[in-house]
Design a protein around this motif. Structure first.
Motif, mmCIF file in Angstrom:
data_model
loop_
_atom_site.group_PDB
_atom_site.id
_atom_site.type_symbol
_atom_site.label_atom_id
_atom_site.label_comp_id
_atom_site.label_asym_id
_atom_site.label_seq_id
_atom_site.Cartn_x
_atom_site.Cartn_y
_atom_site.Cartn_z
ATOM 1 N N GLY A 123 44.029 55.353 27.107
ATOM 2 C CA GLY A 123 43.092 56.434 27.312
ATOM 3 C C GLY A 123 41.556 56.355 27.218
ATOM 4 N N ARG A 124 40.955 55.167 26.718
ATOM 5 C CA ARG A 124 39.753 55.032 26.964
ATOM 6 C C ARG A 124 39.369 54.220 28.101
ATOM 7 N NH1 ARG A 124 38.748 53.829 20.155
ATOM 8 N NH2 ARG A 124 40.004 55.519 19.780
ATOM 9 N N ARG A 125 39.576 54.611 29.145
ATOM 10 C CA ARG A 125 39.533 53.843 30.279
ATOM 11 C C ARG A 125 38.303 52.957 30.350
ATOM 12 N NH1 ARG A 125 44.028 52.569 33.641
ATOM 13 N NH2 ARG A 125 43.244 52.377 35.697
ATOM 14 N N GLU A 126 37.253 53.334 30.476
ATOM 15 C CA GLU A 126 35.773 52.501 30.548
ATOM 16 C C GLU A 126 35.880 51.426 29.364
ATOM 17 O OE1 GLU A 126 34.125 52.583 32.897
ATOM 18 O OE2 GLU A 126 35.438 53.930 33.836
ATOM 19 N N GLN A 127 36.254 51.641 28.208
ATOM 20 C CA GLN A 127 36.235 50.527 27.008
ATOM 21 C C GLN A 127 36.980 49.664 27.470
ATOM 22 O OE1 GLN A 127 36.360 52.098 23.155
ATOM 23 N NE2 GLN A 127 36.448 50.261 22.215
ATOM 24 N N ALA A 128 38.485 49.859 27.990
ATOM 25 C CA ALA A 128 39.323 48.874 28.178
ATOM 26 C C ALA A 128 38.839 48.199 29.577
ATOM 27 C CB ALA A 128 40.440 49.466 28.699
ATOM 28 N N ARG A 129 38.323 48.767 30.465
ATOM 29 C CA ARG A 129 38.012 48.336 31.717
ATOM 30 C C ARG A 129 36.956 46.939 31.512
ATOM 31 N NH1 ARG A 129 36.974 49.489 37.274
ATOM 32 N NH2 ARG A 129 38.167 51.647 36.711
ATOM 33 N N ALA A 130 35.901 47.330 30.492
ATOM 34 C CA ALA A 130 34.844 46.518 29.948
ATOM 35 C C ALA A 130 35.473 45.079 29.383
ATOM 36 C CB ALA A 130 33.756 47.155 28.993
ATOM 37 N N LEU A 131 36.601 45.500 28.497
ATOM 38 C CA LEU A 131 37.201 44.425 27.963
ATOM 39 C C LEU A 131 38.065 43.477 28.889
ATOM 40 C CD1 LEU A 131 38.947 45.778 24.664
ATOM 41 C CD2 LEU A 131 37.030 44.136 24.713
ATOM 42 N N LEU A 132 38.548 43.994 29.699
ATOM 43 C CA LEU A 132 39.345 43.082 30.759
ATOM 44 C C LEU A 132 38.447 42.473 31.837
ATOM 45 C CD1 LEU A 132 42.181 45.823 31.600
ATOM 46 C CD2 LEU A 132 42.437 43.593 30.267
ATOM 47 N N GLU A 133 37.236 42.999 32.237
ATOM 48 C CA GLU A 133 36.476 42.371 33.067
ATOM 49 C C GLU A 133 35.822 41.172 32.270
ATOM 50 O OE1 GLU A 133 34.736 45.942 35.912
ATOM 51 O OE2 GLU A 133 33.554 45.464 34.177
ATOM 52 N N ALA A 134 35.369 41.387 30.834
ATOM 53 C CA ALA A 134 34.760 40.227 30.160
ATOM 54 C C ALA A 134 36.115 39.207 30.147
ATOM 55 C CB ALA A 134 34.629 40.539 28.818
ATOM 56 N N CYS A 135 37.159 39.597 30.150
ATOM 57 C CA CYS A 135 38.152 38.644 29.872
ATOM 58 C C CYS A 135 38.610 37.907 31.190
ATOM 59 C CB CYS A 135 39.488 39.187 29.536
ATOM 60 S SG CYS A 135 39.815 39.749 27.753
ATOM 61 N N TRP A 136 38.320 38.488 32.455
ATOM 62 C CA TRP A 136 38.303 37.681 33.619
ATOM 63 C C TRP A 136 37.133 36.864 33.708
ATOM 64 C CZ3 TRP A 136 42.773 37.182 35.734
ATOM 65 C CH2 TRP A 136 43.536 38.426 36.018
ATOM 66 N N ARG A 137 35.891 37.046 33.331
ATOM 67 C CA ARG A 137 34.839 36.111 33.281
ATOM 68 C C ARG A 137 35.194 35.134 32.348
ATOM 69 N NH1 ARG A 137 32.071 41.306 33.532
ATOM 70 N NH2 ARG A 137 31.661 41.167 31.297
ATOM 71 N N MET A 138 35.707 35.327 31.139
ATOM 72 C CA MET A 138 36.026 33.994 30.675
ATOM 73 C C MET A 138 37.070 33.196 30.931
ATOM 74 S SD MET A 138 35.597 32.224 27.627
ATOM 75 C CE MET A 138 34.516 33.193 26.601
ATOM 76 N N ALA A 139 37.950 34.005 31.410
ATOM 77 C CA ALA A 139 39.273 33.025 32.241
ATOM 78 C C ALA A 139 38.666 32.114 33.464
ATOM 79 C CB ALA A 139 40.319 33.992 32.558
ATOM 80 N N ARG A 140 37.860 32.574 33.726
ATOM 81 C CA ARG A 140 37.127 31.933 35.170
ATOM 82 C C ARG A 140 36.164 30.775 34.643
ATOM 83 N NH1 ARG A 140 35.329 36.366 37.419
ATOM 84 N NH2 ARG A 140 37.273 37.101 37.977
ATOM 85 N N ALA A 141 35.926 30.519 33.264
ATOM 86 C CA ALA A 141 35.038 29.821 32.915
ATOM 87 C C ALA A 141 35.108 28.282 33.606
ATOM 88 C CB ALA A 141 34.821 29.630 31.503
ATOM 89 N N ASP A 142 36.314 28.058 33.657
ATOM 90 C CA ASP A 142 36.472 26.602 34.237
ATOM 91 C C ASP A 142 36.904 26.596 35.754
ATOM 92 O OD1 ASP A 142 35.884 25.145 32.079
ATOM 93 O OD2 ASP A 142 37.903 25.484 31.186
ATOM 94 N N ALA A 143 36.408 27.756 36.385
ATOM 95 C CA ALA A 143 36.720 27.791 37.996
ATOM 96 C C ALA A 143 37.992 28.310 37.855
ATOM 97 C CB ALA A 143 36.260 26.561 38.607
ATOM 98 N N GLU A 144 39.269 27.551 37.844
ATOM 99 C CA GLU A 144 40.396 27.839 38.116
ATOM 100 C C GLU A 144 41.160 28.710 36.897
ATOM 101 O OE1 GLU A 144 42.216 27.772 40.804
ATOM 102 O OE2 GLU A 144 40.425 26.711 41.961
ATOM 103 N N ILE A 145 41.653 29.875 37.144
ATOM 104 C CA ILE A 145 42.534 30.648 36.209
ATOM 105 C C ILE A 145 43.755 29.919 35.868
ATOM 106 C CG2 ILE A 145 43.274 32.895 35.362
ATOM 107 C CD1 ILE A 145 40.946 34.138 37.179
ATOM 108 N N GLY A 146 44.035 29.509 34.497
ATOM 109 C CA GLY A 146 45.085 28.857 34.410
ATOM 110 C C GLY A 146 46.321 29.939 34.139
#
Length: 256
Positions: A123-146
């Motif tokens: 229900g906290r859509r924007e807070q969840a969105r910010a977390l997930l976007e940060a997670c995608w950025r971290m997953a992409r740190a080594d270029a390829e997402i495992g």
């Protein structure tokens, strides 16, 4: 005799507690956990008893980032740079940065239960969105997402009430320099392309395509046929991509 009042008090307290229905007692104790101790439930209390303090402020985000970095096998300088960039993005001061660093390390080393704090973000859509976007950025740190990173982000999104398609749609942030560009249509379309199917392909046909590709690219099969080590490594990576793609398509389409 001087211990009699204490014994009587203990007896009365025990009798009173025993007379309270279990559900009501659990609710009362739960309110004590929330209001007095700042915990989020029994799971948080158990974590505290194990020496794991409750997550506060931005600590949840950095625990997630630490878990993702570790899931890739080892934490690299690229992961550290992404974590520092997130601190700058959030405008953290010295004290908050130290808490974020500790949370990142905690995510790397602890098998910390994350379901409860993430479910609280339903229900906290924007807070969840910010977390997930940060997670995608971290997953992409080594270029390829495992595949493991991919699975974790989808799972965390599910706990926060997001569909796999909505979580995948957030994978649109700029990639690190040198990374391959995203395919048109996002992660879901890329998964379909990898499996050689369409969005309206029947589930059984998707399963057959997945199994056929796994059989073709399985590294054990190539190794047994005397393939070069480089070819076996390439097949291993291809197999991981197929697992990840199939998991995403299955979650999006809702079949098992």
């Amino acid at each position: 005799m001087r211990y009699w009042p204490l014994t009587l008090a203990g007896t009365l307290a025990g009798w009173l507690l025993a007379s309270i229905p279990g559900a009501l007692l659990g609710g009362v104790l739960g309110q004590v956990l929330d209001r007095r101790l700042g915990l989020e439930g029994w799971a948080s209390l158990l974590a505290l008893l194990r020496g794991q303090p409750p997550l506060r402020g931005n600590e949840l985000q950095f625990v997630l980032l630490g878990r993702l970095a570790k899931s890739a096998g080892r934490v690299t300088e690229a992961h550290i740079r992404i974590a520092r960039a997130e601190m700058q993005r959030l405008g953290l001061d010295g004290t908050a940065q130290r808490a974020a660093i500790e949370a990142f390390s905690r995510g790397k080393r602890d098998d910390l239960g994350l379901r409860t704090p993430l479910r609280r973000l339903r229900g906290r859509r924007e807070q969840a969105r910010a977390l997930l976007e940060a997670c995608w950025r971290m997953a992409r740190a080594d270029a390829e997402i495992g595949p493991r990173e991919h699975e974790l982000i989808l799972l965390w999104g599910k706990w926060m009430g997001w569909t796999a398609a909505d979580v995948a749609a957030l994978d649109t942030a700029p990639r690190p320099r040198g990374a391959a560009p995203a395919s048109r249509g996002g992660a879901y379309q890329k998964a379909l392309d990898l499996l050689g199917v369409r969005a309206d392909t029947e589930p059984e046909a998707i399963k057959r395509a997945y199994r056929r590709l796994l059989s073709r690219h399985h590294p054990d099969k190539l190794a047994g046929a005397g393939a070069r080590p480089a070819a076996v490594r390439e097949a291993t990576e291809r197999t991981r991509e197929l697992h990840s793609a199939y998991a995403l398509v299955r979650e999006r389409r809702g079949f098992r």
